[in-house]
Design an enzyme around this catalytic site. Sequence first.
Site, PDB file in Angstrom:
ATOM      1  N   HIS A 168     -17.375  35.676  18.765  1.00  0.00           N
ATOM      2  CA  HIS A 168     -17.790  37.001  19.231  1.00  0.00           C
ATOM      3  C   HIS A 168     -17.097  38.064  18.379  1.00  0.00           C
ATOM      4  O   HIS A 168     -15.948  37.888  17.964  1.00  0.00           O
ATOM      5  CB  HIS A 168     -17.435  37.194  20.711  1.00  0.00           C
ATOM      6  CG  HIS A 168     -18.106  38.402  21.288  1.00  0.00           C
ATOM      7  ND1 HIS A 168     -17.604  39.671  21.096  1.00  0.00           N
ATOM      8  CD2 HIS A 168     -19.261  38.539  21.989  1.00  0.00           C
ATOM      9  CE1 HIS A 168     -18.428  40.544  21.676  1.00  0.00           C
ATOM     10  NE2 HIS A 168     -19.434  39.879  22.214  1.00  0.00           N
TER      11      HIS A 168
ATOM     12  N   GLU B 240     -25.658  39.790  17.115  1.00  0.00           N
ATOM     13  CA  GLU B 240     -25.113  40.928  17.850  1.00  0.00           C
ATOM     14  C   GLU B 240     -24.616  41.980  16.857  1.00  0.00           C
ATOM     15  O   GLU B 240     -23.490  41.882  16.357  1.00  0.00           O
ATOM     16  CB  GLU B 240     -23.934  40.485  18.728  1.00  0.00           C
ATOM     17  CG  GLU B 240     -24.308  39.460  19.784  1.00  0.00           C
ATOM     18  CD  GLU B 240     -23.384  39.534  20.999  1.00  0.00           C
ATOM     19  OE1 GLU B 240     -23.917  39.553  22.115  1.00  0.00           O
ATOM     20  OE2 GLU B 240     -22.153  39.606  20.838  1.00  0.00           O
TER      21      GLU B 240
ATOM     22  N   ASN C  94     -22.284  37.491  29.187  1.00  0.00           N
ATOM     23  CA  ASN C  94     -20.905  37.410  28.700  1.00  0.00           C
ATOM     24  C   ASN C  94     -20.120  38.453  29.484  1.00  0.00           C
ATOM     25  O   ASN C  94     -20.236  39.643  29.219  1.00  0.00           O
ATOM     26  CB  ASN C  94     -20.863  37.697  27.192  1.00  0.00           C
ATOM     27  CG  ASN C  94     -19.438  37.804  26.681  1.00  0.00           C
ATOM     28  OD1 ASN C  94     -18.478  37.472  27.392  1.00  0.00           O
ATOM     29  ND2 ASN C  94     -19.287  38.262  25.454  1.00  0.00           N
TER      30      ASN C  94
ATOM     31  N   GLY D  67     -21.917  47.453  23.625  1.00  0.00           N
ATOM     32  CA  GLY D  67     -21.213  48.340  24.547  1.00  0.00           C
ATOM     33  C   GLY D  67     -21.370  49.815  24.232  1.00  0.00           C
ATOM     34  O   GLY D  67     -20.660  50.653  24.772  1.00  0.00           O
TER      35      GLY D  67
ATOM     36  N   LYS E 239     -17.053  38.995  29.507  1.00  0.00           N
ATOM     37  CA  LYS E 239     -15.862  39.504  28.804  1.00  0.00           C
ATOM     38  C   LYS E 239     -14.679  39.509  29.769  1.00  0.00           C
ATOM     39  O   LYS E 239     -14.605  38.639  30.636  1.00  0.00           O
ATOM     40  CB  LYS E 239     -16.156  40.877  28.176  1.00  0.00           C
ATOM     41  CG  LYS E 239     -17.436  40.841  27.332  1.00  0.00           C
ATOM     42  CD  LYS E 239     -17.643  42.048  26.484  1.00  0.00           C
ATOM     43  CE  LYS E 239     -18.951  41.902  25.704  1.00  0.00           C
ATOM     44  NZ  LYS E 239     -19.210  42.997  24.768  1.00  0.00           N
TER      45      LYS E 239
ATOM     46  N   GLU F 147     -15.702  40.692  19.115  1.00  0.00           N
ATOM     47  CA  GLU F 147     -14.409  41.156  19.658  1.00  0.00           C
ATOM     48  C   GLU F 147     -13.290  40.178  19.287  1.00  0.00           C
ATOM     49  O   GLU F 147     -12.154  40.585  19.081  1.00  0.00           O
ATOM     50  CB  GLU F 147     -14.537  41.350  21.177  1.00  0.00           C
ATOM     51  CG  GLU F 147     -15.373  42.597  21.482  1.00  0.00           C
ATOM     52  CD  GLU F 147     -16.227  42.533  22.733  1.00  0.00           C
ATOM     53  OE1 GLU F 147     -15.966  41.675  23.605  1.00  0.00           O
ATOM     54  OE2 GLU F 147     -17.174  43.334  22.836  1.00  0.00           O
TER      55      GLU F 147
ATOM     56  N   SER G  76     -26.241  45.968  24.042  1.00  0.00           N
ATOM     57  CA  SER G  76     -26.849  46.955  24.948  1.00  0.00           C
ATOM     58  C   SER G  76     -28.244  46.545  25.421  1.00  0.00           C
ATOM     59  O   SER G  76     -29.127  47.386  25.569  1.00  0.00           O
ATOM     60  CB  SER G  76     -26.877  48.350  24.307  1.00  0.00           C
ATOM     61  OG  SER G  76     -25.557  48.779  24.006  1.00  0.00           O
TER      62      SER G  76
END
Length: 250
Positions: free
Chosen positions: A95, A167, A9, A173, A11, A97, A212
């Site tokens: 996701h 996730e 991904n 991240g 992003k 985000e 990560s």
Amino acid sequence: MRQPLVAGNWKMNGSRESIRELLDGIKAGMGDVNVAEVAVCAPAVYIADVEAQLSGSGVAWGGQDLSSEASGAYTGEIAASMWLDFGCRYVIVGHSERRTYHGETDEMVARKYAAARAAGLVPILCIGETLEEREQGITEEVVARQLDAVIALEGVAALNDGVIAYEPVWAIGTGKTASPEQAQEVHAFIRGRVAASDAGVAAGVRILYGGSMKPDNAEELIAKADIDGGLIGGASLNAGDFLGICKAAG
Ligand code: 13P
């Protein structure tokens, strides 16, 4: 029976030039990779470039989000049919985000899952708890709620057509990976939740870990019974790291 999948991904990262170099690097190293499936999820504006570079390569590609609507007056949105038009196989939905910065609710995510599925794209459904939720001891409640929204709208058999990605938000991240045991515990819970509705669907659905994941922790994570691959953020922007994870999964 479940075929592992490693998906990148990207992003909101990259440029035409950096993506060309990244894909050249990935393609050059694919000969040493024997994981069943590899994919990259790219920013929409680069998808034609990605299609041109990856066609016939054995690496699939996809989008990072889509509209829940099929077409019409939805400025700025991208329909499932548009992703398909550029050869996409996958699209990420829900996701964290998107949930956090764009207010996507479980119901909106379920409708996106349905839109992807109706068009013949494979949705990668992201679910996972925040640090606060983990500390409150409600991880299972949160992932169950996120998963149940899709099952409620589409029925459990809809999971045959998609992929789940667990996730944990606190691992995205941050460099803080869930330990293989922590991840496996939640993956097993997710599979059990699906099994409560349909054991056959539960046995077949792929559940990826994301957060990560790196070449040096991928093997231990993917070796766990209910972890069927990875959804990779930062490490998917570097061909060597991404290939390292693909090798670990294979
Ligand atoms: P990182 O691998 O950068 O933690 O991101 C994970 C992720 O959000 C993939 O969708």
